[in-house]
Design an enzyme around this catalytic site. Structure first.
Site, mmCIF file in Angstrom:
data_model
loop_
_atom_site.group_PDB
_atom_site.id
_atom_site.type_symbol
_atom_site.label_atom_id
_atom_site.label_comp_id
_atom_site.label_asym_id
_atom_site.label_seq_id
_atom_site.Cartn_x
_atom_site.Cartn_y
_atom_site.Cartn_z
ATOM 1 N N LYS A 1 7.415 68.467 55.626
ATOM 2 C CA LYS A 1 8.741 67.854 55.623
ATOM 3 C C LYS A 1 8.555 66.334 55.660
ATOM 4 C CE LYS A 1 10.472 71.152 58.789
ATOM 5 N NZ LYS A 1 11.202 71.353 60.003
ATOM 6 N N ARG B 1 4.022 63.332 62.678
ATOM 7 C CA ARG B 1 4.289 64.139 63.866
ATOM 8 C C ARG B 1 3.060 65.023 64.123
ATOM 9 N NH1 ARG B 1 7.717 69.546 64.609
ATOM 10 N NH2 ARG B 1 7.851 69.511 66.861
ATOM 11 N N HIS C 1 8.172 69.267 71.877
ATOM 12 C CA HIS C 1 9.501 68.746 71.495
ATOM 13 C C HIS C 1 9.830 67.481 72.287
ATOM 14 C CE1 HIS C 1 11.039 73.051 70.328
ATOM 15 N NE2 HIS C 1 10.561 72.426 69.269
ATOM 16 N N HIS D 1 16.938 72.152 73.716
ATOM 17 C CA HIS D 1 16.623 71.977 72.295
ATOM 18 C C HIS D 1 16.444 73.369 71.692
ATOM 19 C CE1 HIS D 1 14.519 70.021 68.777
ATOM 20 N NE2 HIS D 1 14.179 71.287 68.650
ATOM 21 N N LEU D 2 17.454 73.814 70.951
ATOM 22 C CA LEU D 2 17.438 75.181 70.420
ATOM 23 C C LEU D 2 17.375 75.142 68.899
ATOM 24 C CD1 LEU D 2 20.351 76.593 72.668
ATOM 25 C CD2 LEU D 2 17.900 76.440 73.217
ATOM 26 N N ASN E 1 14.400 76.652 65.568
ATOM 27 C CA ASN E 1 13.468 77.782 65.391
ATOM 28 C C ASN E 1 12.507 77.838 66.564
ATOM 29 O OD1 ASN E 1 14.323 79.015 62.970
ATOM 30 N ND2 ASN E 1 13.506 77.272 61.830
ATOM 31 N N GLY E 2 11.986 76.657 66.936
ATOM 32 C CA GLY E 2 11.301 76.539 68.214
ATOM 33 C C GLY E 2 12.360 76.126 69.226
ATOM 34 N N ARG F 1 9.031 83.457 68.152
ATOM 35 C CA ARG F 1 8.093 83.424 69.289
ATOM 36 C C ARG F 1 8.704 84.109 70.513
ATOM 37 N NH1 ARG F 1 7.066 77.082 69.187
ATOM 38 N NH2 ARG F 1 7.595 76.987 66.983
ATOM 39 N N ASP G 1 17.388 83.792 61.684
ATOM 40 C CA ASP G 1 18.427 82.786 61.462
ATOM 41 C C ASP G 1 19.703 83.177 62.205
ATOM 42 O OD1 ASP G 1 20.638 81.296 60.344
ATOM 43 O OD2 ASP G 1 19.242 80.638 58.794
ATOM 44 N N ASN H 1 24.983 73.754 66.271
ATOM 45 C CA ASN H 1 25.901 74.455 65.360
ATOM 46 C C ASN H 1 26.482 75.761 65.871
ATOM 47 O OD1 ASN H 1 25.650 72.720 62.920
ATOM 48 N ND2 ASN H 1 23.501 73.271 63.146
ATOM 49 N N GLU I 1 14.491 63.564 65.288
ATOM 50 C CA GLU I 1 13.084 63.302 65.609
ATOM 51 C C GLU I 1 12.462 62.307 64.635
ATOM 52 O OE1 GLU I 1 12.930 67.669 65.813
ATOM 53 O OE2 GLU I 1 11.310 67.404 67.254
HETATM 54 P P1 ADP Z 1 13.188 73.710 63.504
HETATM 55 O O1 ADP Z 1 12.676 74.169 64.824
HETATM 56 O O2 ADP Z 1 12.554 74.424 62.344
HETATM 57 O O3 ADP Z 1 13.277 72.208 63.352
HETATM 58 P P2 ADP Z 1 16.100 73.578 63.454
HETATM 59 O O4 ADP Z 1 16.331 72.753 64.670
HETATM 60 O O5 ADP Z 1 16.361 72.979 62.136
HETATM 61 O O6 ADP Z 1 14.676 74.266 63.473
HETATM 62 O O7 ADP Z 1 16.996 74.896 63.623
HETATM 63 C C1 ADP Z 1 16.988 75.871 62.616
HETATM 64 C C2 ADP Z 1 17.816 77.052 63.084
HETATM 65 O O8 ADP Z 1 19.121 76.614 63.443
HETATM 66 C C3 ADP Z 1 18.061 78.072 61.987
HETATM 67 O O9 ADP Z 1 17.016 79.011 61.892
HETATM 68 C C4 ADP Z 1 19.327 78.725 62.462
HETATM 69 O O10 ADP Z 1 18.989 79.799 63.322
HETATM 70 C C5 ADP Z 1 20.023 77.669 63.263
HETATM 71 N N1 ADP Z 1 21.232 77.154 62.601
HETATM 72 C C6 ADP Z 1 21.306 76.182 61.676
HETATM 73 N N2 ADP Z 1 22.594 76.001 61.278
HETATM 74 C C7 ADP Z 1 23.327 76.887 61.983
HETATM 75 C C8 ADP Z 1 24.734 77.212 62.026
HETATM 76 N N3 ADP Z 1 25.622 76.570 61.278
HETATM 77 N N4 ADP Z 1 25.111 78.178 62.878
HETATM 78 C C9 ADP Z 1 24.226 78.813 63.663
HETATM 79 N N5 ADP Z 1 22.902 78.562 63.647
HETATM 80 C C10 ADP Z 1 22.469 77.628 62.828
#
Ligand code: ADP
Length: 386
Positions: A20, A79, A168, A196-197, A199-200, A229, A270, A322, A372
């Protein structure tokens, strides 16, 4: 040439099969370009290597009108997930530092090698620019010993550098500063919980601007339930699987990192799709959501006790920013602990920092978008400014 301080930083986040990038001006925060290349090196992919991926990124930037001619960049910010005990400041990269980082890869075999690969490739393609590593562990370097120490054989832990490092960190530091700014209060006078929610996922407790606990440990596997995880799990599960299911250490590690979490429970990581599955009556998706929320609430409760007195709880990351249902369920029924969510605010939370608690909630609850890339770009600019 533009004024030195206004030149952008190219921020690179290099994972095992992804790269990225974002071109961001550290002062204004403006992102001039950004994108990502996925599935690097996978059989179905036309991108065979990280070098090809970075060349592709240059092409993408050129197409969007960004020319990386000599002198255009202030720096390249990388990073790096694990800084171990040695690296807790943004670090100018040279050959010796790369050798040091390679030694550290043992601590983070899944995460650091792709970052080092990204650094090598970027130095090759952009040899005249300063390359700076920014570590995900750095912010938590000064965790109090009681929070950083595992209760295990002390000599073994020392010999193999086993402690809770936390990850993070760039996001927890940035978001906690943004939360203080949003509340117009000095960072050093606030006790905060940051969730911080993405993927991680990780939680932190921050007292007066200093982190006092965080949910990730030696590796980014500990703590909250994540996309793929497991988060916290009885270490006995590992020896049990080894002995009984005859899985070797790589198979167990891969299962806990890649086939666990909400994906392991529901076959989907997701949260947007998980929500649709729940609405269509999928019991596995509902359980995955419930396990995710239960763990999150356990950490919130733990950190309320660690801090004693909490001023603000902030949600961030793709899910935290979100997913209103996750925020609602995480905060439900905690009025006696001082947390009163405003349903309407929670549902209407958009792209900007926002209060989602009621005005009379003793603890403020916020949604604050993380950034970040900007934090890394600013770290680079500060290092170069001396
Ligand atoms: P990463 O850890 O890869 O940086 P992000 O912080 O971008 O991850 O979060 C990605 C996750 O956020 C997606 O897998 C999804 O579960 C969730 N997500 C993104 N947009 C939305 C949304 N509009 N509603 C609910 N969950 C969302």
């Amino acid at each position: 040439m533009t004024d030195h301080a206004n030149r952008p930083v190219l921020v690179i986040n290099s994972g095992s099969s992804s790269l990225k990038y974002q071109l961001v001006e550290p002062k204004s925060g403006v992102a001039q370009a950004g994108g990502g290349i996925q599935q690097i090196g996978e059989p179905s992919s036309r991108v065979a290597s990280h070098e090809e991926a970075l060349r592709l990124a240059f092409e993408q930037m050129a197409e969007s009108g960004v020319d990386l001619k000599p002198g255009a960049l202030l720096a390249v910010g990388h990073r790096v997930v694990h800084g171990g005990n040695e690296f807790y400041r943004p670090t100018l990269i040279d050959d010796a530092r790369i050798a040091d980082l390679e030694k550290l890869s043992q601590l983070a075999p899944l995460h650091n090698p792709p970052a080092i690969q990204g650094i090598k490739v970027a130095r090759k393609l952009l040899p005249a620019v300063a390359h700076i590593a920014v570590f995900d562990t750095a912010y938590f370097h000064r965790l109090p010993p009681a929070a950083a120490t595992y209760a295990m054989d002390r000599d073994l832990a020392e010999r193999y550098h086993i402690r809770r490092y936390g990850f993070h960190g760039t996001s927890h530091e940035y978001v906690s500063a943004q939360a203080a700014a949003f509340l117009h209060q000095p960072l050093d006078e606030l006790n905060q919980i940051v969730l911080h929610l993405g993927n991680g996922a990780s939680a932190s407790a921050i007292a007066g601007g200093r982190p006092v606990d965080t949910s990730m440990g030696l590796t980014p596997l500990e703590g909250l339930v994540m996309g793929t995880r497991s988060g916290d799990i009885d270490p006995g599960v590992i020896s049990y699987l080894w002995r009984t299911a005859h899985m070797d250490v790589d198979a167990i590690e891969s299962m806990l990192n890649n086939r666990s979490g909400v994906w392991g429970l529901a076959g989907e990581r997701d949260f947007r799709k998980l929500r649709a599955m729940i609405e269509s009556g999928d019991g596995a998706a509902q359980l995955a959501h419930d396990v995710f929320i239960h763990r999150l609430r356990k950490y919130i409760g733990a950190y309320l006790a660690v801090l004693g007195n909490t001023d603000v709880i902030t949600f961030t990351g793709g899910i935290g920013e979100n997913d209103a249902a996750v925020r609602r369920d995480a905060m439900a029924g905690l009025e006696r602990l001082g947390i009163v969510l405003d349903e309407g605010r929670n549902l209407s939370a958009g792209k900007r920092a926002q209060r989602i608690s009621a005005d009379d909630s003793p603890i403020a609850v916020l949604m604050v978008p993380t950034n970040e890339e900007l934090a890394i770009a600013r770290d680079c600019a500060n290092l170069l400014a001396g």
